[in-house]
Design an enzyme around this catalytic site. Sequence first.
Site, PDB file in Angstrom:
ATOM      1  CD  GLU A 321      -2.713  -1.214   2.531  1.00 21.77           C
ATOM      2  OE1 GLU A 321      -3.915  -1.489   2.455  1.00 21.77           O
ATOM      3  OE2 GLU A 321      -2.148  -1.008   3.633  1.00 21.77           O
TER       4      GLU A 321
HETATM    5  C1  TNX Z   1      -4.432  -3.876   4.815  1.00 24.79           C
HETATM    6  S1  TNX Z   1      -2.792  -6.268   4.470  1.00 24.79           S
HETATM    7  C2  TNX Z   1      -3.137  -3.668   5.258  1.00 24.79           C
HETATM    8  C3  TNX Z   1      -2.912  -3.252   6.664  1.00 24.79           C
HETATM    9  C4  TNX Z   1      -4.213  -3.056   7.400  1.00 24.79           C
HETATM   10  C5  TNX Z   1      -5.163  -4.159   7.028  1.00 24.79           C
HETATM   11  C6  TNX Z   1      -6.448  -4.124   7.797  1.00 24.79           C
HETATM   12  C7  TNX Z   1      -1.742  -5.250   4.215  1.00 24.79           C
HETATM   13  C8  TNX Z   1      -0.526  -5.751   3.635  1.00 24.79           C
HETATM   14  N1  TNX Z   1      -2.013  -3.976   4.536  1.00 24.79           N
HETATM   15  O1  TNX Z   1      -2.135  -2.091   6.700  1.00 24.79           O
HETATM   16  O2  TNX Z   1      -3.935  -3.083   8.757  1.00 24.79           O
HETATM   17  O3  TNX Z   1      -5.450  -4.059   5.670  1.00 24.79           O
HETATM   18  O4  TNX Z   1      -7.212  -5.261   7.542  1.00 24.79           O
END
Ligand code: TNX
Length: 508
Positions: A321
Site C-alpha cells: 500500500e
Molecule cells: C491492509 S494487508 C493492510 C494493513 C491493514 C489491514 C487491515 C496489508 C498488507 N495492509 O495495513 O492493517 O489491511 O485489515
Amino acid sequence: MAALSMGLLMQLGVSCHKPIPANLSSVSLIPAPVELNSSGSSLLLDEGTTVYVQNDDLKGLGTLLSEQMASLTGLEFNVELSKNAPSKGIYLAIDAEVNVAEEAYALTINEKVLVLKAANPAGIFRGIQTIDQTIVKHEGETTAWIIPTGSIVDYPQYEYRGVMLDVSRHFFGVEDVKRVIDLAANYKINVLHLHLTDDQGWRIEIKSWPKLTSVGAQTQVGGGEGGFYTQEQFKEIVAYAKERFVTVVPEIDMPGHTNAAVVAYPELNGTKKKAELYTGTKVGFSTLATRKEVTYQFVDDVIRELSAITEGPYIHIGGDESHVTKEDDYVYFINRTKAIVKKYNKTMVGWDEMAHAAIDAADVVQYWAKDKNAVMGVEKGAKVLLSPSKRMYLDMKYDSTTHIGLDWAALIEVDQAYNWDPEKLVEGIDKEDILGLESPLWTETVETMDDIEYLVFPRLIGHAELGWSLPEKRDWESYKKRLAVHGKRLKNKGVDFYQSKLIPWEIE
Ligand code: TNX
C-alpha cells in the site's frame, strides 16, 4: 497377593487395574496426523509416570512435556535421563531415521511405554504437542488419565506455518507476545511474524536512530501511550520462541506505512506534507524519500541492527500500500533494499506488491490481495507465502455482529477460514511454489489480550491444520467435531475464544 492391601499396592507402584480399552483414532487431534493406527488399549498416567529423555539436550523438552501434562491433569511427572528405552513410562529420543521431512516425528504407545522419536528436537517438540492432545480423561468408577495405544507417524505439508501480530496499531508487551507464541505452538504453528512498524508507531529500538522510538513509539491508534521493545526485550522474545521451535520474522514496513519514522526524522519524508504523530486508521498516505541517499543509510542501519538480533533467516520489508510512492520510485526502493537485506545474509519477505520489483528465487512474496502479483512473483522464481485476506485475515469479523474487527475483505466464520485448499487457491500457484501459510492479525480494533484471543481463536487452529495436514485428511465435518473437544482445552487455558454456533462445543 490377597493379603496385600490396595493402599500398599499403590505405594509399591503396582497397578492392579486392567488397562482401560480406548481408541486412538477417536482422539481429537488438530492438526490431523499423516498416519495413525489404533491398537485398542491404553497407557495409564499417574504420579509414578516418569518422562525419560535420552540425552541432556532433551532435558528442556522433557520438562516442557511434564509441565504441559501437569497443567492438563493436575498430576506431577518426574523427568530423568536414560540412554536406553525404559520398560515403563514415557521416553523421548533422537532417531536419525525419522527423516521423512523436517519436523517429522513418530509415536508408539503400548500399555507400558510411550516412545516419541524424531531426527531433531524440533520434531520432538511437535510430537509433544500431539502427546498432549492424546491424553484423555476416563470417567469410570474412579477418574483416570490415559493415553490410547497405537502409533502415529507425522510431518507437515508446509515448512512455514505462521501467525502475524501487528504491534504497531496497538502495542502489546513481551508477556502478551509470549502467550501468543505458547497458544499457537500448541497447534504446531512455527513462525511468529511481528509487524513492528507502521504509520501509528515504531516499536523496535534502533540504537543508531534513537528518535524512532523516543518520538515514533509514543502513541498508537486511539491515542494511547504506545510503547516499543528494547533490543534486549526483542531478544527475549526471539529466545522464548526458539525454545518452542518458533521462528520470529520481524517486519519493517517500507517505503509506505512509515509516518512514525518520518515524524522522528523529517529528512526521510518523501511527501511534501509535514508529518505528525498519527492515531487514526487510514492507510497509504506516507512514504520514505526513495531518491535520497540518507534513506538508504537509514535502511542499512535498521536492517543491520535488526539482523543482528534476529536468529531466523527472514527479514520482512513490508512493501504494501505505498500509494503515494511513484511506481518507478517504489521499484527502485525495493531493489536497493533487497541488496541491503542480502548483504546481511537474510531472506527478504514482502507483501505481494513487491513482485513488481526485480525479485527472484531468493525472495518470498506474501500473497494477501492480488492473484496477479502472487503469480508475477512465482514467474520471477520467488516462493509464495499465503495469507489470502478473505480466508486468513484474523482481523476480519466472524459475522456482522462481531464487536471488534473489520470487514473490508470478508466476514470470516470458522468454516470460511477452514474450508479451502491452499494448493487450489490461485491458478498458476502450485504446491511447490508455496512456502507456507500465515494468519495476520492487524490490530486497528484490537486493544487487549482478550481481543487478540477472540479473533485468533479458533480460526488459527483451522489454519494450522491447513498448513500441516494432508488434503485427504482434512474435512469440515470431522474438523468441527474435533475442534468442539478443544473448546475445553482452550477454556482451561483461559483463552477467550469465539464460541461459533457452527461448532458443537463440548465445554463443561
Ligand atoms: C491492509 S494487508 C493492510 C494493513 C491493514 C489491514 C487491515 C496489508 C498488507 N495492509 O495495513 O492493517 O489491511 O485489515
